[in-house]
Design an enzyme around this catalytic site. Structure first.
Site, PDB file in Angstrom:
ATOM      1  N   CYS A 113       0.819  -1.232   0.000  1.00  0.00           N
ATOM      2  CA  CYS A 113       0.000   0.000   0.000  1.00  0.00           C
ATOM      3  C   CYS A 113       0.846   1.273   0.000  1.00  0.00           C
ATOM      4  O   CYS A 113       0.336   2.355  -0.284  1.00  0.00           O
ATOM      5  CB  CYS A 113      -0.929   0.007   1.202  1.00  0.00           C
ATOM      6  SG  CYS A 113      -2.025  -1.419   1.241  1.00  0.00           S
ATOM      7  N   HIS A 249      -3.471   7.173   3.171  1.00  0.00           N
ATOM      8  CA  HIS A 249      -3.807   5.911   2.511  1.00  0.00           C
ATOM      9  C   HIS A 249      -5.236   5.553   2.905  1.00  0.00           C
ATOM     10  O   HIS A 249      -5.594   5.581   4.093  1.00  0.00           O
ATOM     11  CB  HIS A 249      -2.828   4.832   2.957  1.00  0.00           C
ATOM     12  CG  HIS A 249      -3.238   3.446   2.554  1.00  0.00           C
ATOM     13  ND1 HIS A 249      -3.754   3.166   1.327  1.00  0.00           N
ATOM     14  CD2 HIS A 249      -3.204   2.267   3.239  1.00  0.00           C
ATOM     15  CE1 HIS A 249      -4.024   1.876   1.251  1.00  0.00           C
ATOM     16  NE2 HIS A 249      -3.704   1.311   2.405  1.00  0.00           N
ATOM     17  N   ASN A 279     -10.041  -0.176  -0.143  1.00  0.00           N
ATOM     18  CA  ASN A 279      -8.574  -0.091  -0.081  1.00  0.00           C
ATOM     19  C   ASN A 279      -7.997  -0.502  -1.438  1.00  0.00           C
ATOM     20  O   ASN A 279      -8.015  -1.681  -1.785  1.00  0.00           O
ATOM     21  CB  ASN A 279      -8.070  -1.019   1.036  1.00  0.00           C
ATOM     22  CG  ASN A 279      -6.574  -0.929   1.233  1.00  0.00           C
ATOM     23  OD1 ASN A 279      -5.858  -0.388   0.385  1.00  0.00           O
ATOM     24  ND2 ASN A 279      -6.093  -1.476   2.330  1.00  0.00           N
TER      25      ASN A 279
END
Ligand code: ACO
Length: 322
Positions: A113, A249, A279
């Site tokens: 990520c 994020h 996500n």
């Protein structure tokens, strides 16, 4: 002093939308559980024939237009992704070929990520060193193809997408500093168990899914994200109050809220898009950034802090003036 500055942004989300109501029909879950634990309401899922490089194209083209450049100006391509089309050629070269760009360096960095921030930090150094004048930096992911759609503990979290920026040299302040970190001791908390040199040769892949100890990831994420954000401010002697925007994020609303609280930032100063795409790993920061630039919240000259955390663990932040 020469800075690298974000000259334009773009994003792409695949057409197909999978809502929480759709997921209720696939696994034992509920819209209420997903919303309260994660903040996610829907996610976009790539078509069978789409690969990660395809998602990057539209995001890149939008970024070219926003920056007022053409594909012929691009002299560096850096992509953050954990789901490249192939093991090789690297996805940077696949994007290069699809955009009809020839000759410039093109490569990817893999940091789960945190991939986009690793890519941005790398491209920033090329630009500041005078080695690139128009860098295409992309964060992109098709997680839907490695998610186990029968595992309710992970399948509700993830989605597909791509975000891109163009970095150009500037005498005005742009990227002020980037801060990257990693600690492989946490490798067992979040991982995908197959790769080129490990087990890919097996014909049966019973565990071919994202493995995650969600609670433990959560705790380390909150602690680390707060720390890396504070590090960026401290190293530049900038007070938290001076920040105009936090672009975190987009993993989970509760992680984002906890980080904002630690920074003493009201949620009005936090760009939140996790509800719309879940996500998307390396795509999440540039996606959220592009949304806020295009809807007029993030304005030229404003102070922005980006931050991310992902499998490895890896983490990173970038403090910049847009
Ligand atoms: N629907 C309904 N119930 C569920 C679901 C679901 N989709 N998933 C798990 N449950 C159940 C569990 O089985 C458990 O039931 P039990 O109490 O009967 O055993 C209960 O819900 C609570 O499970 P927990 O795992 O304790 O729930 P938690 O509040 O920790 O939320 C979550 C889980 C959302 C995964 C959270 O831990 C989290 O967000 N962790 C971070 C993970 C993450 O973001 N990973 C992405 C990569 S890293 C990054 O991007 C930061």
């Amino acid at each position: 002093m020469i800075y690298s500055r974000i000259a334009g942004t773009g994003r792409y989300l695949p057409e197909r939308v999978l809502t929480n109501a759709d997921l209720e029909k696939m696994v034992d879950t509920s819209d209420e559980w997903i919303r309260t634990r994660t903040g996610v309401e829907r996610r976009h899922i790539a078509a069978d024939e789409q690969s990660t490089s395809d998602l990057c194209l539209e995001a890149a083209r939008q970024a070219f237009d926003a920056a007022g450049v053409t594909k012929d100006d691009v002299d560096l391509i850096v992509v953050g992704t954990t789901t490249p089309d192939l093991l090789f050629p690297n996805i940077g070269t696949l994007i290069q070929e699809k955009l009809d760009i020839h000759g410039c360096p093109a490569f990817s960095v893999e940091a789960a990520c945190t991939g986009f921030l690793y890519a941005l930090s790398t491209a920033d150094k090329f630009v500041r060193a005078g080695e690139a004048k128009c860098a295409l930096v992309v964060g992109a992911e098709i997680l839907s193809k490695i998610v186990d759609w029968k595992d309710r503990t992970t399948c509700v979290l993830f989605g597909d997408g791509a975000g891109a920026v163009i970095l150009q040299p500037s005498e005005e302040q742009g990227i002020i500093s980037t801060h990257l970190g990693a600690d492989g001791q946490y490798k067992d908390l979040l991982y995908y168990p197959y790769g080129a040199s490990k087990e890919l040769h097996k014909t049966h892949l019973p565990d071919a899914k994202i493995m995650m100890k969600g609670n433990e990831v959560f705790k380390v994420a909150v602690k680390t994200l707060g720390g890396v954000a504070e590090e960026a401010l401290r190293k530049n002697n900038i007070d938290k109050g001076a920040l105009d925007w936090l672009v975190p994020h987009q993993a989970n609303l509760r992680i984002i809220q906890a980080t904002a609280k630690r920074l003493g930032l009201p949620m009005e100063k936090v760009i939140l898009t996790v509800q719309d795409h879940g996500n998307t790993s390396a795509a999440s920061v540039p996606l959220a950034f592009d949304v806020a630039v295009r809807d007029g919240r993030i304005q030229r000259g404003q102070l922005v802090l980006m931050e991310a955390f992902g499998g490895g663990f890896t983490w990173g932040s970038a403090l910049l003036r847009y």
